[in-house]
Design a protein around this motif. Structure first.
Motif, PDB file in Angstrom:
ATOM      1  N   ILE A   1       0.837  -1.205   0.000  1.00 36.94           N
ATOM      2  CA  ILE A   1       0.000   0.000   0.000  1.00 36.94           C
ATOM      3  C   ILE A   1       0.870   1.252   0.000  1.00 36.94           C
ATOM      4  O   ILE A   1       0.660   2.174  -0.796  1.00 36.94           O
ATOM      5  CB  ILE A   1      -0.957  -0.016   1.211  1.00 36.94           C
ATOM      6  CG1 ILE A   1      -2.007  -1.115   1.051  1.00 36.94           C
ATOM      7  CG2 ILE A   1      -1.648   1.345   1.373  1.00 36.94           C
ATOM      8  CD1 ILE A   1      -2.879  -1.314   2.263  1.00 36.94           C
TER       9      ILE A   1
ATOM     10  N   ILE B   1      -1.706   8.448   4.778  1.00 36.31           N
ATOM     11  CA  ILE B   1      -2.441   7.180   4.794  1.00 36.31           C
ATOM     12  C   ILE B   1      -2.296   6.502   6.154  1.00 36.31           C
ATOM     13  O   ILE B   1      -3.259   5.981   6.720  1.00 36.31           O
ATOM     14  CB  ILE B   1      -1.939   6.260   3.662  1.00 36.31           C
ATOM     15  CG1 ILE B   1      -2.316   6.834   2.307  1.00 36.31           C
ATOM     16  CG2 ILE B   1      -2.500   4.845   3.811  1.00 36.31           C
ATOM     17  CD1 ILE B   1      -1.715   6.087   1.142  1.00 36.31           C
TER      18      ILE B   1
ATOM     19  N   ARG C   1       5.876  13.275  -2.111  1.00 33.22           N
ATOM     20  CA  ARG C   1       5.286  11.945  -2.245  1.00 33.22           C
ATOM     21  C   ARG C   1       5.381  11.139  -0.959  1.00 33.22           C
ATOM     22  O   ARG C   1       4.504  10.327  -0.672  1.00 33.22           O
ATOM     23  CB  ARG C   1       5.914  11.180  -3.405  1.00 33.22           C
ATOM     24  CG  ARG C   1       7.389  10.952  -3.287  1.00 33.22           C
ATOM     25  CD  ARG C   1       7.915  10.247  -4.502  1.00 33.22           C
ATOM     26  NE  ARG C   1       9.316   9.913  -4.348  1.00 33.22           N
ATOM     27  CZ  ARG C   1       9.932   8.995  -5.056  1.00 33.22           C
ATOM     28  NH1 ARG C   1       9.263   8.327  -5.967  1.00 33.22           N
ATOM     29  NH2 ARG C   1      11.201   8.738  -4.859  1.00 33.22           N
TER      30      ARG C   1
ATOM     31  N   SER D   1       1.520   8.690  -6.290  1.00 28.74           N
ATOM     32  CA  SER D   1       1.168  10.053  -5.894  1.00 28.74           C
ATOM     33  C   SER D   1       1.944  11.096  -6.693  1.00 28.74           C
ATOM     34  O   SER D   1       1.520  12.246  -6.787  1.00 28.74           O
ATOM     35  CB  SER D   1       1.424  10.252  -4.398  1.00 28.74           C
ATOM     36  OG  SER D   1       2.801  10.117  -4.102  1.00 28.74           O
TER      37      SER D   1
ATOM     38  N   THR E   1       2.434  11.491   1.430  1.00 30.08           N
ATOM     39  CA  THR E   1       1.237  10.691   1.135  1.00 30.08           C
ATOM     40  C   THR E   1       1.197   9.438   1.990  1.00 30.08           C
ATOM     41  O   THR E   1       0.149   9.067   2.530  1.00 30.08           O
ATOM     42  CB  THR E   1       1.224  10.297  -0.356  1.00 30.08           C
ATOM     43  OG1 THR E   1       1.376  11.460  -1.150  1.00 30.08           O
ATOM     44  CG2 THR E   1      -0.060   9.591  -0.720  1.00 30.08           C
ATOM     45  N   ALA E   2       2.345   8.779   2.138  1.00 32.02           N
ATOM     46  CA  ALA E   2       2.407   7.564   2.950  1.00 32.02           C
ATOM     47  C   ALA E   2       2.061   7.858   4.398  1.00 32.02           C
ATOM     48  O   ALA E   2       1.313   7.113   5.040  1.00 32.02           O
ATOM     49  CB  ALA E   2       3.797   6.950   2.851  1.00 32.02           C
TER      50      ALA E   2
ATOM     51  N   ALA F   1       1.245   3.882  -3.084  1.00 32.31           N
ATOM     52  CA  ALA F   1       0.810   5.254  -2.794  1.00 32.31           C
ATOM     53  C   ALA F   1       1.928   6.252  -3.063  1.00 32.31           C
ATOM     54  O   ALA F   1       1.704   7.310  -3.667  1.00 32.31           O
ATOM     55  CB  ALA F   1       0.343   5.355  -1.346  1.00 32.31           C
TER      56      ALA F   1
END
Length: 197
Positions: free
Chosen positions: A153, A177, A170, A161, A173-174, A157
């Motif tokens: 995941i 999440i 980027r 992204s 983004t992790a 991601a």
């Protein structure tokens, strides 16, 4: 607590390596990389090689944990060391084996990472450390399948992204999440909820 201490020790070791080796970048791949195109996706031969080796190692680890006696002992020690010891499993030997395998896999991962990017330097792993922590926590601490799911995941991601946000953001983004999942499911995606008190 052990994970936080391990992260601190890894940072100390990285700066020790910087002191011993220097801050230069070592070229792993020389020359222009050759590329392969699959529809809209373009990859280098080195990336494909790293992906193939990673897939083989991942399947081998999965087979080891689920189909071998030593792998089942490893899972037993991970779930409940006291009960595993009571059934005759030498927990200290299993723990030593796991640490040895983990060191070998970490070295292989560093080699694959350097192969993908064509170079290596002293802080190459530092940028991945937070992502690995996020992936393991997201999947569920203490579960091998959770680590795999969380890693997939986070990996997808982070890489996808870049299509919609600047590449410098980027990694955020992790973490976003991770925050959302932990607010909804604190034990992670495949983790078990523990009763406290």
């Amino acid at each position: 607590q052990i994970m936080i201490v391990t992260i601190g020790l890894s940072i100390a070791l990285q700066f020790l390596i910087q002191f011993m080796v220097g801050t230069g970048t070592f070229q792993v791949v020389t020359g222009n990389p050759r590329t392969v195109t699959f529809g809209p996706i373009t990859m280098t031969h080195e990336s494909l090689l790293a992906m193939g080796i990673s897939l083989v190692v991942l399947l081998a680890i999965g087979f080891f944990l689920t189909r071998t006696r030593l792998g089942r002992a490893t899972r037993a020690v991970s779930d409940n060391p006291a009960l595993a010891s009571a059934t005759g499993i030498n927990t200290n030997s299993v723990i030593r084996l796991v640490w040895t395998l983990a060191c070998g896999l970490a070295g292989l991962a560093g080699l694959m990472f350097a192969l993908m990017f064509g170079a290596a330097n002293w802080n190459m792993g530092l940028q991945m450390l937070l992502l690995m922590f996020a992936a393991i926590t997201l999947g569920g601490l203490g579960t091998a399948n959770g680590a795999l799911v969380g890693s997939l995941i986070i990996g997808f991601a982070v890489e996808l992204s870049s299509l919609v946000i600047p590449s410098d953001l980027r990694y955020a983004t992790a973490l976003l999440i991770l925050i959302i999942v932990l607010l909804v499911r604190p034990q992670g995606i495949l983790g078990r909820a523990d009763r406290i008190g």
